[in-house]
Motif scaffolding. Structure first.
Motif, short mmCIF file in Angstrom:
data_model
loop_
_atom_site.label_atom_id
_atom_site.label_comp_id
_atom_site.label_asym_id
_atom_site.label_seq_id
_atom_site.Cartn_x
_atom_site.Cartn_y
_atom_site.Cartn_z
N ASP A 5 0.84 -1.19 0.00
CA ASP A 5 0.00 0.00 0.00
C ASP A 5 0.88 1.24 0.00
O ASP A 5 1.55 1.55 0.99
CB ASP A 5 -0.91 -0.01 1.23
CG ASP A 5 -2.00 1.05 1.16
OD1 ASP A 5 -1.89 1.97 0.30
OD2 ASP A 5 -2.95 0.97 1.95
N CYS A 6 0.89 1.95 -1.13
CA CYS A 6 1.71 3.15 -1.26
C CYS A 6 0.85 4.41 -1.28
O CYS A 6 1.34 5.48 -1.66
CB CYS A 6 2.54 3.07 -2.54
SG CYS A 6 3.75 1.74 -2.55
N ARG A 7 -0.40 4.28 -0.87
CA ARG A 7 -1.27 5.46 -0.83
C ARG A 7 -0.80 6.41 0.27
O ARG A 7 -0.25 5.99 1.28
CB ARG A 7 -2.72 5.05 -0.59
CG ARG A 7 -3.34 4.34 -1.80
CD ARG A 7 -4.70 3.77 -1.49
NE ARG A 7 -4.60 2.68 -0.51
CZ ARG A 7 -5.63 1.90 -0.18
NH1 ARG A 7 -6.80 2.07 -0.74
NH2 ARG A 7 -5.47 0.94 0.71
N ASN A 8 -1.00 7.67 0.03
CA ASN A 8 -0.62 8.75 0.97
C ASN A 8 0.88 8.86 1.19
O ASN A 8 1.33 9.40 2.20
CB ASN A 8 -1.33 8.57 2.32
CG ASN A 8 -2.84 8.62 2.17
OD1 ASN A 8 -3.35 9.50 1.49
ND2 ASN A 8 -3.53 7.67 2.79
N LEU A 33 -1.06 -0.53 -4.37
CA LEU A 33 -2.15 0.43 -4.18
C LEU A 33 -1.54 1.83 -4.15
O LEU A 33 -0.61 2.10 -3.38
CB LEU A 33 -2.90 0.16 -2.88
CG LEU A 33 -3.47 -1.26 -2.74
CD1 LEU A 33 -4.13 -1.43 -1.37
CD2 LEU A 33 -4.47 -1.55 -3.85
N VAL A 34 -2.02 2.70 -5.04
CA VAL A 34 -1.45 4.05 -5.16
C VAL A 34 -2.56 5.08 -5.27
O VAL A 34 -3.69 4.77 -5.64
CB VAL A 34 -0.52 4.18 -6.39
CG1 VAL A 34 0.72 3.36 -6.25
CG2 VAL A 34 -1.26 3.85 -7.67
N ALA A 38 0.00 11.76 -10.10
CA ALA A 38 1.43 11.50 -10.26
C ALA A 38 1.88 10.15 -9.70
O ALA A 38 2.64 9.44 -10.36
CB ALA A 38 2.24 12.63 -9.66
N PRO A 39 1.44 9.72 -8.50
CA PRO A 39 1.90 8.41 -8.00
C PRO A 39 1.53 7.26 -8.95
O PRO A 39 2.34 6.39 -9.25
CB PRO A 39 1.19 8.27 -6.66
CG PRO A 39 0.98 9.67 -6.21
CD PRO A 39 0.67 10.43 -7.47
N ARG A 40 0.30 7.29 -9.44
CA ARG A 40 -0.15 6.26 -10.38
C ARG A 40 0.69 6.30 -11.66
O ARG A 40 1.16 5.27 -12.15
CB ARG A 40 -1.62 6.51 -10.70
CG ARG A 40 -2.19 5.68 -11.82
CD ARG A 40 -3.61 6.17 -12.10
NE ARG A 40 -4.16 5.62 -13.30
CZ ARG A 40 -5.17 6.16 -13.97
NH1 ARG A 40 -5.73 7.26 -13.53
NH2 ARG A 40 -5.63 5.60 -15.06
N GLU A 41 0.90 7.50 -12.21
CA GLU A 41 1.68 7.64 -13.44
C GLU A 41 3.13 7.23 -13.23
O GLU A 41 3.72 6.53 -14.06
CB GLU A 41 1.62 9.08 -13.93
CG GLU A 41 0.23 9.52 -14.35
CD GLU A 41 0.11 11.03 -14.48
OE1 GLU A 41 1.15 11.72 -14.45
OE2 GLU A 41 -1.02 11.53 -14.60
#
Length: 196
Positions: A5-8, A33-34, A38-41
């Motif tokens: 989990d890389c969200r936040n 998980l993003v 920008a994080p997704r890209e």
């Protein structure tokens, strides 16, 4: 399949976290998980550049990216290209050139970028950081120049953290968003780095 989990997470932490997870389990699929944007890209581009397939789906609070395939993970600090054959990088850290009056500095930067269109060898990539990102956004006098440079094969990237800082990510019109991990990695593998 492992899930991280890389969200936040602030840039460049999502890419760094994914890189470490892939290196710990080479060849295994990974679900990441993003956040959107920008994080997704950045994670998608990082994976694709290493030969991985990326399947994405929206989830609550962001996106799920499934990374699969063998991928290519060179040792840190190593490059497959012989010395002198890597990419040439230009790092633009300001919206003006030199330390004199602001108006003169902006004119010099504009003239420098226009002049690049007529030189025999362009940089492979131009990274814009700090106030340099203002040159890639709506209202910049050199947007058309940057688009022409892209058409000639020069990749143009702007730092996502910098765009966020100046509240202008939605105004980006030339090139694409990148992260500090990609900037650092590109510079370390480059044949040459020119800093403006």
């Amino acid at each position: 399949m492992k899930t991280i989990d890389c969200r936040n997470m602030a840039c460049p932490q999502p890419v760094v976290t994914v890189k470490r997870a892939l290196e710990e389990s080479p060849g295994e699929s990974l679900t990441v998980l993003v956040d959107g944007g920008a994080p997704r890209e950045n994670v998608s581009r990082f994976a694709a550049n290493r030969g991985l397939m990326v399947a994405e789906a929206p989830v609550e609070g962001g996106y799920s990216l499934v990374l699969s395939g063998n991928g290519i993970f060179p040792e840190v600090g190593k490059t497959n290209a012989p010395v002198g054959e890597g990419k040439s990088i230009m790092l633009v850290g300001s919206d003006r050139l030199g330390d004199g009056p602001e108006e003169l500095g902006r004119l010099l930067m504009k003239n420098f970028m226009i002049t690049l269109l007529d030189v025999t060898e362009l940089p492979d990539r131009i990274f814009f950081i700090n106030t340099g990102v203002l040159l890639t956004t709506a209202g910049s006098e050199i947007v058309e120049v940057l688009e022409k440079l892209e058409n000639q094969g020069c990749e143009v990237f702007s730092c996502g953290v910098c765009l966020d800082f100046f509240h202008c990510k939605d105004k980006l019109v030339a090139g694409s968003v990148t992260n500090m991990f990609t900037i650092a990695e590109s510079m370390l593998k480059a044949r040459s780095v020119i800093r403006l």
